[in-house]
Design an enzyme around this catalytic site. Structure first.
Site, PDB file in Angstrom:
ATOM      1  N   MET A   1       0.817  -1.213   0.000  1.00  0.00           N
ATOM      2  CA  MET A   1       0.000   0.000   0.000  1.00  0.00           C
ATOM      3  C   MET A   1       0.855   1.268   0.000  1.00  0.00           C
ATOM      4  SD  MET A   1      -3.034  -1.138   2.637  1.00  0.00           S
ATOM      5  CE  MET A   1      -4.001   0.351   2.348  1.00  0.00           C
ATOM      6  N   HIS A   2       0.196   2.389  -0.248  1.00  0.00           N
ATOM      7  CA  HIS A   2       0.704   3.748  -0.028  1.00  0.00           C
ATOM      8  C   HIS A   2       1.750   4.240  -1.026  1.00  0.00           C
ATOM      9  CE1 HIS A   2      -1.297   3.049   3.753  1.00  0.00           C
ATOM     10  NE2 HIS A   2      -0.333   2.277   4.233  1.00  0.00           N
TER      11      HIS A   2
ATOM     12  N   ASP B   1      -2.678  -5.000   0.489  1.00  0.00           N
ATOM     13  CA  ASP B   1      -2.187  -6.297   0.962  1.00  0.00           C
ATOM     14  C   ASP B   1      -2.854  -6.789   2.235  1.00  0.00           C
ATOM     15  OD1 ASP B   1      -0.936  -4.332   2.478  1.00  0.00           O
ATOM     16  OD2 ASP B   1       1.101  -4.985   2.010  1.00  0.00           O
TER      17      ASP B   1
END
Length: 484
Positions: A79-80, A235
């Protein structure tokens, strides 16, 4: 047949399952992280595509007949990450990853704007996507000016697979641009980072169809008909789908590179002051809360590198029976910490070492330190309105029964160990691919696995672990004074 693709930090995994969710085969390809400066963590997006092509080719070679029948593909991803694309959809720079902390000043500035916590339900952490774009604007203005689309890692992979700019709710919730309750991009949050809706991909739910595999890739990897590509999930939400953590009140604890304590919710329950993440789940109309520690198995891997002993050998040396915590305490802030401190600058350490402490004592302290970090997460979840009594244990670190005993005793919760099988993010992604392709009921598909064993807290050591936890808690303010 269905494929789950999990784009992790250290590699890409492909999992091939049939309509009964039986695992047919898997393939892996590794990835490297670049750290050109202190606090930086980057990857070349092209390497994701190369690794994905590698695993799909492995499946084609090993399971030619089965691969030809694939009807759906699901995506999971780290992520991110900020993947900046130009007008031709080419990356303008390496992706800035989730564990990159360079934008801590920008994150603090955005977090000081009350609309961010109000609309996203979260602190603006340095690892989130929005502050990374603020950093690029300040430090790489030419790249910022050329940016036409900002994609999360798995969504750049989706662009290659389908030609579509699409994201989904669980991953988008970690950008600090999503109205997490309404499940849509917020123009005012984007404007705060000098972006607008044109920079964002369209949004779907994780169970919905986001596009179809491009014809040239169908031919390349041996698919008879173009599989649909599901929205997928970040995830942790994908791991929740794999572990059956979708119904309200269910939870999992993940001992991976980072550590996650994850609880599924049927409603939006934000409490940003606790530093708990409140995100959309991958299934429509659901949310989740999670506490995140940045160095879980990474702490043991660090000790392995220092001692020259394999992680499994270090934990095996402790034996089977849980020990009373020793005088040595380890604080696992090797890369800063998220929950509950939101502190990118804090660093870890040992305290209370003596001449008698050997490698086993250090290993015990490391395992206990990570367990106490999870206890911090549990307390933060309680402050956010979620009480847990048990959780499913997943991730590579869950192979250590000693570590699970320490965590169960530190947290005073039961830990359920699934029967042999793969119930991680790639499996969850495959389930989402199945749902998107067939229209099956998401809850019916995302059932929890059969439980092989349950680890109970050790009642005889409860008081000793509580005392050691209080000692651990006292170290954060002391370390903060010397880490800044």
């Amino acid at each position: 047949m269905y494929i789950g693709l999990d784009l992790g930090t250290s590699g890409v995994k492909a999992l091939l399952v049939d309509g009964a969710q039986r695992i047919i085969g898997s393939a892996n390809a590794s990835l490297e992280v670049s750290r050109p400066h202190a606090g930086w963590s980057e990857q070349n997006p092209q390497h994701w595509l190369d690794a994905t092509a590698n695993v799909l080719e492995q499946l084609r070679r090993s399971y030619l007949v089965e691969t030809a029948k694939v009807a759906g593909i699901g995506l999971s991803g780290q992520m991110h990450g900020a993947t900046l694309l130009d007008a031709a959809d080419q990356p303008l720079r390496p992706c800035i990853l989730w564990n990159d902390t360079r934008s801590h000043e920008e994150a603090a500035a955005l977090d000081a704007d009350p609309k961010f916590r109000k609309l996203t339900g979260n602190i603006v952490f340095p690892g989130f996507t929005a502050p990374k774009l603020a950093w690029v604007k300040a430090h790489e203005p030419d790249i910022f000016a050329a940016t036409r689309k900002v994609l999360l890692p798995k969504d750049f992979l989706r662009l290659w697979l389908t030609g579509e700019h699409v994201s989904e709710m669980s991953d988008a919730a970690g950008t600090a641009w999503l109205d997490v309750e309404k499940r849509c991009w917020d123009a005012s949050l984007l404007d705060a980072t000098s972006l607008d809706l044109s920079h964002m991909p369209r949004l779907v739910e994780g169970t919905e169809v986001s596009g179809k595999l491009r014809p040239e890739l169908c031919a390349r990897f041996g698919f008879e008909n173009a599989p649909v590509v599901a929205g997928g999930a970040g995830d942790n939400a994908a791991s929740a789908c794999g572990a059956g953590t979708v119904a309200p009140g269910t939870s999992f604890i993940s001992l991976g590179t980072s550590g996650v304590l994850f609880a599924a919710n049927e409603s939006y329950l934000p409490n940003p002051e606790s530093a708990v993440h409140t995100f959309c789940h991958a299934l429509p109309g659901t949310w989740h809360q999670m506490g995140v520690i940045l160095s879980a198995t990474d702490s043991l891997n660090w000790l392995s590198g220092v001692t020259g002993s394999a992680p499994g050998d270090l934990t095996a040396a402790l034996g089977a029976e849980l020990k009373t915590p020793g005088s040595a305490t380890f604080v696992p802030y090797l890369s800063g910490e998220r929950t509950p401190h939101n502190d990118a600058a804090i660093r870890g350490g040992f305290c209370g070492l003596s001449h008698q402490d050997d490698a086993s004592a250090l290993t015990q302290a490391v395992l206990e330190g990570v367990a106490f970090a999870f206890r911090d997460n549990l307390e933060a979840l309680k402050a956010a309105g979620t009480t847990l009594t048990r959780a499913t244990a997943i991730g590579g670190g869950s192979r250590s029964r000693y570590w699970l005993k320490a965590i169960a005793t530190a947290l005073q919760i039961r830990l359920d160990i699934p029967a042999e099988g793969d119930f991680g993010a790639a499996f969850g992604a495959a389930r989402l691919g199945l749902i998107a392709a067939t229209g099956a009921d998401p809850v019916a598909v995302c059932q929890p696995p059969e439980i092989n064993e349950t680890i109970e807290p050790d009642a005889a050591l409860t008081d000793a672990f509580d005392t050691a936890y209080q000692r651990y808690r006292a170290l954060y303010p002391a370390l903060r004074g010397v880490s800044q």
